[in-house]
Design a protein around this motif. Structure first.
Motif, PDB file in Angstrom:
ATOM      1  N   PHE A   1       0.836  -1.192   0.000  1.00  0.00           N
ATOM      2  CA  PHE A   1       0.000   0.000   0.000  1.00  0.00           C
ATOM      3  C   PHE A   1       0.876   1.249   0.000  1.00  0.00           C
ATOM      4  O   PHE A   1       1.974   1.268   0.568  1.00  0.00           O
ATOM      5  CB  PHE A   1      -0.904   0.030   1.237  1.00  0.00           C
ATOM      6  CG  PHE A   1      -2.011  -0.981   1.207  1.00  0.00           C
ATOM      7  CD1 PHE A   1      -3.059  -0.858   0.309  1.00  0.00           C
ATOM      8  CD2 PHE A   1      -2.003  -2.049   2.087  1.00  0.00           C
ATOM      9  CE1 PHE A   1      -4.082  -1.803   0.280  1.00  0.00           C
ATOM     10  CE2 PHE A   1      -3.027  -2.996   2.073  1.00  0.00           C
ATOM     11  CZ  PHE A   1      -4.067  -2.865   1.156  1.00  0.00           C
ATOM     12  N   GLY A   2       0.376   2.301  -0.651  1.00  0.00           N
ATOM     13  CA  GLY A   2       1.061   3.576  -0.629  1.00  0.00           C
ATOM     14  C   GLY A   2       0.913   4.259   0.717  1.00  0.00           C
ATOM     15  O   GLY A   2       0.211   3.775   1.618  1.00  0.00           O
ATOM     16  N   PRO A   3       1.539   5.428   0.873  1.00  0.00           N
ATOM     17  CA  PRO A   3       1.529   6.104   2.176  1.00  0.00           C
ATOM     18  C   PRO A   3       0.146   6.533   2.646  1.00  0.00           C
ATOM     19  O   PRO A   3      -0.064   6.718   3.843  1.00  0.00           O
ATOM     20  CB  PRO A   3       2.446   7.311   1.951  1.00  0.00           C
ATOM     21  CG  PRO A   3       2.506   7.497   0.464  1.00  0.00           C
ATOM     22  CD  PRO A   3       2.360   6.138  -0.117  1.00  0.00           C
ATOM     23  N   THR A   4      -0.794   6.684   1.716  1.00  0.00           N
ATOM     24  CA  THR A   4      -2.142   7.112   2.108  1.00  0.00           C
ATOM     25  C   THR A   4      -3.142   5.958   2.143  1.00  0.00           C
ATOM     26  O   THR A   4      -4.314   6.160   2.438  1.00  0.00           O
ATOM     27  CB  THR A   4      -2.673   8.189   1.144  1.00  0.00           C
ATOM     28  OG1 THR A   4      -2.818   7.620  -0.175  1.00  0.00           O
ATOM     29  CG2 THR A   4      -1.736   9.378   1.072  1.00  0.00           C
ATOM     30  N   GLY A   5      -2.676   4.742   1.827  1.00  0.00           N
ATOM     31  CA  GLY A   5      -3.594   3.613   1.691  1.00  0.00           C
ATOM     32  C   GLY A   5      -4.416   3.335   2.929  1.00  0.00           C
ATOM     33  O   GLY A   5      -5.638   3.163   2.858  1.00  0.00           O
ATOM     34  N   LEU A   6      -3.785   3.277   4.097  1.00  0.00           N
ATOM     35  CA  LEU A   6      -4.505   2.951   5.322  1.00  0.00           C
ATOM     36  C   LEU A   6      -5.546   4.016   5.628  1.00  0.00           C
ATOM     37  O   LEU A   6      -6.677   3.707   6.038  1.00  0.00           O
ATOM     38  CB  LEU A   6      -3.529   2.805   6.484  1.00  0.00           C
ATOM     39  CG  LEU A   6      -4.119   2.197   7.761  1.00  0.00           C
ATOM     40  CD1 LEU A   6      -4.620   0.784   7.505  1.00  0.00           C
ATOM     41  CD2 LEU A   6      -3.075   2.195   8.871  1.00  0.00           C
TER      42      LEU A   6
ATOM     43  N   TRP B   1      -8.206   0.445  11.916  1.00  0.00           N
ATOM     44  CA  TRP B   1      -7.420  -0.373  11.013  1.00  0.00           C
ATOM     45  C   TRP B   1      -5.930  -0.299  11.348  1.00  0.00           C
ATOM     46  O   TRP B   1      -5.456   0.679  11.924  1.00  0.00           O
ATOM     47  CB  TRP B   1      -7.631   0.092   9.566  1.00  0.00           C
ATOM     48  CG  TRP B   1      -8.982  -0.261   9.020  1.00  0.00           C
ATOM     49  CD1 TRP B   1     -10.161   0.376   9.280  1.00  0.00           C
ATOM     50  CD2 TRP B   1      -9.288  -1.346   8.156  1.00  0.00           C
ATOM     51  NE1 TRP B   1     -11.194  -0.234   8.626  1.00  0.00           N
ATOM     52  CE2 TRP B   1     -10.684  -1.307   7.917  1.00  0.00           C
ATOM     53  CE3 TRP B   1      -8.535  -2.342   7.544  1.00  0.00           C
ATOM     54  CZ2 TRP B   1     -11.317  -2.229   7.103  1.00  0.00           C
ATOM     55  CZ3 TRP B   1      -9.158  -3.268   6.727  1.00  0.00           C
ATOM     56  CH2 TRP B   1     -10.543  -3.201   6.514  1.00  0.00           C
ATOM     57  N   ALA B   2      -5.223  -1.336  10.940  1.00  0.00           N
ATOM     58  CA  ALA B   2      -3.769  -1.376  11.098  1.00  0.00           C
ATOM     59  C   ALA B   2      -3.175  -2.169   9.946  1.00  0.00           C
ATOM     60  O   ALA B   2      -3.846  -3.019   9.349  1.00  0.00           O
ATOM     61  CB  ALA B   2      -3.387  -2.015  12.429  1.00  0.00           C
ATOM     62  N   LEU B   3      -1.925  -1.887   9.647  1.00  0.00           N
ATOM     63  CA  LEU B   3      -1.210  -2.662   8.636  1.00  0.00           C
ATOM     64  C   LEU B   3      -0.613  -3.895   9.305  1.00  0.00           C
ATOM     65  O   LEU B   3       0.264  -3.778  10.173  1.00  0.00           O
ATOM     66  CB  LEU B   3      -0.121  -1.829   7.974  1.00  0.00           C
ATOM     67  CG  LEU B   3      -0.555  -0.791   6.938  1.00  0.00           C
ATOM     68  CD1 LEU B   3       0.656  -0.027   6.422  1.00  0.00           C
ATOM     69  CD2 LEU B   3      -1.306  -1.446   5.788  1.00  0.00           C
ATOM     70  N   ALA B   4      -1.078  -5.079   8.914  1.00  0.00           N
ATOM     71  CA  ALA B   4      -0.499  -6.321   9.399  1.00  0.00           C
ATOM     72  C   ALA B   4       0.738  -6.692   8.602  1.00  0.00           C
ATOM     73  O   ALA B   4       1.568  -7.481   9.051  1.00  0.00           O
ATOM     74  CB  ALA B   4      -1.528  -7.443   9.317  1.00  0.00           C
ATOM     75  N   ALA B   5       0.849  -6.132   7.410  1.00  0.00           N
ATOM     76  CA  ALA B   5       1.986  -6.324   6.514  1.00  0.00           C
ATOM     77  C   ALA B   5       1.917  -5.185   5.497  1.00  0.00           C
ATOM     78  O   ALA B   5       0.883  -4.514   5.383  1.00  0.00           O
ATOM     79  CB  ALA B   5       1.920  -7.683   5.824  1.00  0.00           C
ATOM     80  N   PRO B   6       2.975  -4.924   4.745  1.00  0.00           N
ATOM     81  CA  PRO B   6       2.922  -3.818   3.788  1.00  0.00           C
ATOM     82  C   PRO B   6       1.796  -3.936   2.765  1.00  0.00           C
ATOM     83  O   PRO B   6       1.333  -2.920   2.237  1.00  0.00           O
ATOM     84  CB  PRO B   6       4.296  -3.892   3.106  1.00  0.00           C
ATOM     85  CG  PRO B   6       5.184  -4.508   4.127  1.00  0.00           C
ATOM     86  CD  PRO B   6       4.325  -5.516   4.823  1.00  0.00           C
ATOM     87  N   ASP B   7       1.354  -5.172   2.488  1.00  0.00           N
ATOM     88  CA  ASP B   7       0.305  -5.387   1.490  1.00  0.00           C
ATOM     89  C   ASP B   7      -1.014  -5.849   2.106  1.00  0.00           C
ATOM     90  O   ASP B   7      -1.909  -6.294   1.393  1.00  0.00           O
ATOM     91  CB  ASP B   7       0.756  -6.419   0.457  1.00  0.00           C
ATOM     92  CG  ASP B   7       1.063  -7.789   1.086  1.00  0.00           C
ATOM     93  OD1 ASP B   7       1.135  -7.877   2.337  1.00  0.00           O
ATOM     94  OD2 ASP B   7       1.219  -8.764   0.332  1.00  0.00           O
ATOM     95  N   LEU B   8      -1.144  -5.762   3.439  1.00  0.00           N
ATOM     96  CA  LEU B   8      -2.341  -6.270   4.107  1.00  0.00           C
ATOM     97  C   LEU B   8      -2.777  -5.329   5.221  1.00  0.00           C
ATOM     98  O   LEU B   8      -2.011  -5.055   6.150  1.00  0.00           O
ATOM     99  CB  LEU B   8      -2.070  -7.665   4.693  1.00  0.00           C
ATOM    100  CG  LEU B   8      -3.236  -8.297   5.461  1.00  0.00           C
ATOM    101  CD1 LEU B   8      -4.380  -8.645   4.518  1.00  0.00           C
ATOM    102  CD2 LEU B   8      -2.764  -9.548   6.214  1.00  0.00           C
TER     103      LEU B   8
END
Length: 261
Positions: A77-82, A93-100
C-alpha cells in the motif's frame, strides 16, 4: 486468511487496464460474511480520473452493504492507503503487513465465495430491460452526502452484464465513484469483453446524462458502445460516448489507446 486474500488480489491484477503505466495492481477486500470482492487498477488518459484498485475494491464492497474487515493488495500500500481504507470502510485499522490491512475491532473470517458481479437480464433481453436493471441498481447506492442515487449497468458483446451504483465517501467527495465508473470497475474485474451497452438511470433525474468525468472514462474504456439513459415514462434515450464527449482525448498522442478487450 492473509495468503488467500493476497491470492485473490494477485489474480485480479492482470485484468488491470494500464495502457499508460503498464503497472497492473489488484486489491481484494474481505467482508464480514466471508465473501470477498477484488478490483484491478483502471487508468485513464485524464490522469485524475484513474481508478485505483483500492478505490475500486472499496466501492464494490460498499455496494454489498457488508462491513469490510481486511484488504490485501498485489503490491504494498502507498503512504495514504490505510487512511483511504479507514475513511471509506470505517472502524479501526492497522497494517499487518505492507500489502495487508486489517480491521482491529472486529473478527475476520476466512475468505469464502466471491461477491457475484455478473447478473442476467430478465428474458427477453432488451434495451428497456437493461435500463430497468440500472434503475433497480440505484437502490444499492451509498450517498450520504448527496442523497442522489444513480444506477448503472454494463453489458458486453457476449451478453454478460454487471450493475453498479454511485458510492460516496463521507467527508471526502473526491474518493467516491459515479455509478457508471463503479459498474465499469465491476465489468473489468469480472473479465467482461468489449462493451456493447452502458445503461444509466436515476429516479430523481430521468433523462440525466453521465457527468464529464464519466464521459471521458466511457470514451476510453467503451468507445463506440451504446449509452442508454432511462427517461422515466418515455422510451430510453440512446447515445454514444463520442456524441457525449466530441473530440475526447483518447491517449493516441501518448502512444496508447483502446477500450476493454
Amino acid at each position: 486468511m492473509p495468503d488467500r486474500l493476497r491470492a485473490h488480489a494477485q489474480a485480479c491484477a492482470p485484468r488491470s487496464h494500464v495502457p499508460y503505466s503498464g503497472r497492473p495492481v489488484g486489491v481484494a477486500a474481505l467482508l464480514a460474511d466471508g465473501r470477498w470482492v477484488a478490483a484491478p487498477r483502471i487508468e485513464n488518459a485524464s490522469f485524475p480520473l484513474t481508478i485505483s484498485a483500492l478505490q475500486g475494491a472499496l466501492a464494490l464492497a460498499a455496494l454489498t452493504g457488508e462491513t469490510v474487515v481486511a484488504v490485501a493488495a498485489s503490491v504494498p500500500f502507498g503512504p495514504t492507503g490505510l487512511g483511504e481504507i479507514e475513511q471509506a470502510a470505517g472502524g479501526a485499522w492497522a497494517l499487518a503487513a505492507p500489502d495487508l490491512a486489517v480491521r482491529t475491532d472486529v473478527d475476520r473470517p476466512e475468505p469464502g465465495e466471491p461477491v457475484g458481479l455478473t447478473v442476467d437480464l430478465p428474458p427477453p433481453p432488451s434495451v428497456e430491460g437493461g435500463a430497468a436493471l440500472a434503475l433497480a441498481a440505484a437502490d444499492r447506492a451509498v450517498v450520504p452526502a448527496s442523497a442522489f442515487p444513480v444506477g448503472a449497468a454494463v453489458e458486453d458483446d457476449g451478453g454478460r452484464l454487471v450493475v453498479g451504483a454511485n458510492v460516496e465517501v463521507a467527508g471526502d467527495w473526491t474518493r467516491g465513484l459515479c455509478a457508471e465508473r463503479t459498474a465499469l470497475v465491476g465489468a473489468v474485474a469480472a473479465g467482461l469483453g468489449p462493451i456493447r451497452r452502458v445503461y444509466v438511470a436515476c429516479s430523481k433525474a430521468p433523462g440525466g446524462t453521465p457527468c464529464g468525468g464519466c464521459r471521458q472514462v466511457l470514451a476510453e474504456l467503451a468507445p463506440g458502445c451504446a449509452v442508454v439513459v432511462w427517461r422515466g415514462a418515455e422510451a430510453p434515450e440512446v447515445t454514444t460516448p463520442e456524441a457525449l464527449l466530441p473530440g475526447a482525448f483518447d491517449g493516441r498522442a501518448l502512444g496508447r489507446q483502446g477500450g476493454i478487450r
